[in-house]
Enzyme design. Structure first.
Site, short mmCIF file in Angstrom:
data_model
loop_
_atom_site.label_atom_id
_atom_site.label_comp_id
_atom_site.label_asym_id
_atom_site.label_seq_id
_atom_site.Cartn_x
_atom_site.Cartn_y
_atom_site.Cartn_z
N HIS A 91 45.07 15.41 -24.15
CA HIS A 91 45.70 16.63 -24.69
C HIS A 91 46.04 16.41 -26.16
O HIS A 91 46.41 15.31 -26.57
CB HIS A 91 46.97 16.94 -23.89
CG HIS A 91 47.53 18.29 -24.22
ND1 HIS A 91 48.29 18.51 -25.33
CD2 HIS A 91 47.39 19.48 -23.60
CE1 HIS A 91 48.61 19.80 -25.38
NE2 HIS A 91 48.08 20.41 -24.34
N GLU A 163 40.70 23.59 -26.28
CA GLU A 163 42.03 23.95 -26.74
C GLU A 163 42.11 23.79 -28.25
O GLU A 163 42.44 22.70 -28.74
CB GLU A 163 43.09 23.05 -26.09
CG GLU A 163 43.20 23.22 -24.60
CD GLU A 163 44.63 22.97 -24.11
OE1 GLU A 163 45.12 23.76 -23.32
OE2 GLU A 163 45.25 21.98 -24.55
P1 PGA Z 1 50.10 27.00 -24.46
O1 PGA Z 1 49.69 25.47 -24.18
O2 PGA Z 1 49.49 27.81 -23.34
O3 PGA Z 1 51.59 27.00 -24.43
O4 PGA Z 1 49.53 27.36 -25.78
C1 PGA Z 1 48.42 25.12 -23.72
C2 PGA Z 1 48.34 23.62 -23.67
O5 PGA Z 1 48.89 22.96 -24.55
O6 PGA Z 1 47.68 23.07 -22.77
#
Ligand code: PGA
Length: 256
Positions: A91, A163
């Protein structure tokens, strides 16, 4: 491929708070068995969340790629496997705040697969990298390095979440803008192309998720993307009602 939605609760909730929310999410998971629902709480709440859910699965937000040893504060892969069938790996908060490099992430990918846990590998560019037109190079590099120890035969077990770091919400005000459909499609195309270069046609077996400020309001547009298998959800997953609406929308979008 079965649609998948993952709640990343990050560093939120005491054990009772987590258990209550897990039970609520489990009701939605029961209503939509066509969707795989995964909840990733803090380690302290993992056992209670596992006990509170019969239909949704438990995931880890992180782990350490060793079976045991002198690693103060870390949680070993087999310890994670006692409760979790999924684990988020790489992540951006781990990469940026905890200085994890691609070499460590590659070790985590190998350890997770060896333990029979499904890895959810998160990749994506920062705002600065996007401005410098490095999005493609960054995603390709992350995949090449992070998957270095993943054999083609194991690729189908891997889930990849696109992401974009700039789209991930920060703090309670959720101060970030979700990516546009076009940006997500472009990200997916980069991932698919890179996987194809690395693995050939096994690349098509990887499930792709979108993550970054996804909500019950905006998720339908991502779920409508054919290559999108679901979402990795932060802030919106902390509200069980909202997350349950997202589960329902995923089931609807995928005709499952
Ligand atoms: P968010 O986070 O939906 O709060 O933007 C997603 C993540 O960090 O996996």
């Amino acid at each position: 491929m079965k649609p998948l939605i993952v709640a990343n609760w990050k560093m939120f909730f005491t054990v009772p708070e987590a258990a209550v929310r897990a039970a609520q999410i489990d009701e939605a998971a029961e209503s939509y068995p066509q969707v795989t629902v995964v909840v990733c709480p803090s380690f302290t709440a993992i056992e209670s969340v596992a006990d509170a859910m019969a239909f949704a699965s438990v995931g880890a937000q992180d782990l350490y790629p060793a079976d045991e040893g002198n690693f103060t504060g870390a949680v070993a892969t087999p310890q994670v496997a006692e409760f979790c069938s999924y684990a988020i790996v790489g992540h951006s908060e781990r990469r940026l705040l905890f200085h994890e490099d691609d070499q460590l992430i590659a070790q985590k990918m190998a350890a997770v697969l060896k333990a029979g846990i499904t890895p959810i590998l998160a990749v994506g560019e920062t705002a600065q990298q996007r401005r410098a037109k490095k999005t493609k190079a960054i995603i390709a590099q992350q995949l090449r390095k992070d998957l270095a120890q993943v054999a083609a035969k194991d690729l189908a077990k891997v889930v990849i979440a696109y992401e974009p770091v700039w789209a991930i919400s920060k703090g309670k005000a959720r101060s970030a803008t979700a990516a546009s459909v076009q940006e997500v499609e472009e990200g997916f195309a980069i991932i698919q192309k890179t996987l194809y270069t690395l693995y050939g046609k096994s690349a098509g077996k990887v499930r792709l998720l979108y993550g970054g400020s996804s909500t019950a309001k905006n998720c339908a547009q991502y779920f409508a993307i054919p290559a999108c298998a679901g979402a990795l959800v932060g802030a919106a997953s902390r509200d069980p009602k909202e997350f349950s609406r997202m589960i329902a929308q995923l089931a609807k979008a995928k005709g499952a």
